[in-house]
Design an enzyme around this catalytic site. Structure first.
Site, PDB file in Angstrom:
ATOM      1  N   ARG A  45       0.775  -1.242   0.000  1.00 49.54           N
ATOM      2  CA  ARG A  45       0.000   0.000   0.000  1.00 49.54           C
ATOM      3  C   ARG A  45       0.808   1.295   0.000  1.00 49.54           C
ATOM      4  O   ARG A  45       0.248   2.363   0.194  1.00 49.54           O
ATOM      5  CB  ARG A  45      -1.008   0.029   1.158  1.00 49.54           C
ATOM      6  CG  ARG A  45      -2.128  -0.968   0.987  1.00 49.54           C
ATOM      7  CD  ARG A  45      -3.248  -0.671   1.953  1.00 49.54           C
ATOM      8  NE  ARG A  45      -4.348  -1.601   1.779  1.00 49.54           N
ATOM      9  CZ  ARG A  45      -5.413  -1.604   2.534  1.00 49.54           C
ATOM     10  NH1 ARG A  45      -5.537  -0.729   3.503  1.00 49.54           N
ATOM     11  NH2 ARG A  45      -6.375  -2.470   2.325  1.00 49.54           N
ATOM     12  N   ASP A  46       2.112   1.225  -0.214  1.00 52.05           N
ATOM     13  CA  ASP A  46       2.883   2.462  -0.367  1.00 52.05           C
ATOM     14  C   ASP A  46       4.123   2.212  -1.229  1.00 52.05           C
ATOM     15  O   ASP A  46       5.236   2.579  -0.864  1.00 52.05           O
ATOM     16  CB  ASP A  46       3.265   3.056   0.986  1.00 52.05           C
ATOM     17  CG  ASP A  46       3.603   4.542   0.907  1.00 52.05           C
ATOM     18  OD1 ASP A  46       3.182   5.215  -0.072  1.00 52.05           O
ATOM     19  OD2 ASP A  46       4.291   5.056   1.815  1.00 52.05           O
TER      20      ASP A  46
END
Length: 155
Positions: A45-46
């Site tokens: 997610r990043d």
């Protein structure tokens, strides 16, 4: 442990230009790391150039910064308003805007947030390596939602 610094550092050192062979090596290493995570049901997610490190010993590129990692699938269509508010707040706090996929920006899309968010982010990294700039450099929400980006002319 990865003394080569970040992929961002490497891009700065090379004025944003990498050889095709280097780009393929980087994308292969990162995609292998993502495949391993996704096989375990974990989303990073990043994904971004600042969260990819060079291990100078093995000459491998490795993912780092798992502060946003998550095992859950966020199905915005079935969440309560409060759950959706919490999810959007979490994305805003822990995910870099210009890499964020539309489903993590627009609460009304009602899409699921799962491993495919990492695929979008990985695509942004690939674009950045290929063209020397990020497809959503200005990080405007509307540009991301409408997939408005500049594609340089091929020579």
């Amino acid at each position: 442990l990865c003394k080569g610094g970040t992929l961002f550092d490497l891009l700065i050192k090379n004025n944003g230009i990498l050889m095709e062979k280097q780009i393929i090596h980087i994308l292969k290493d990162v995609s292998s790391g993502l495949a391993h995570m996704h096989a375990k049901g974990v989303q990073h997610r990043d994904i971004k150039v600042e969260n990819i490190l060079l291990d100078t010993e093995s000459k491998a590129f490795r993912l780092c910064d798992f502060g946003s990692a998550n095992k859950g699938i966020a199905d915005h269509a079935t969440m309560s308003a409060n759950e959706l508010d919490d999810a959007i707040e979490t994305y805003e706090r822990f995910t870099t805007m210009m890499y964020r996929p539309p489903e993590m920006i627009d609460r009304f899309l009602q899409f699921r947030v799962d491993t495919q968010a990492d695929v979008w982010m990985f695509g942004c990294v690939a674009f950045s390596l290929a063209f020397g700039f990020h497809p959503f450099q200005d990080a405007q929400k509307i540009g991301i939602l409408n997939c408005q980006y500049f594609m340089p002319k091929q020579e």
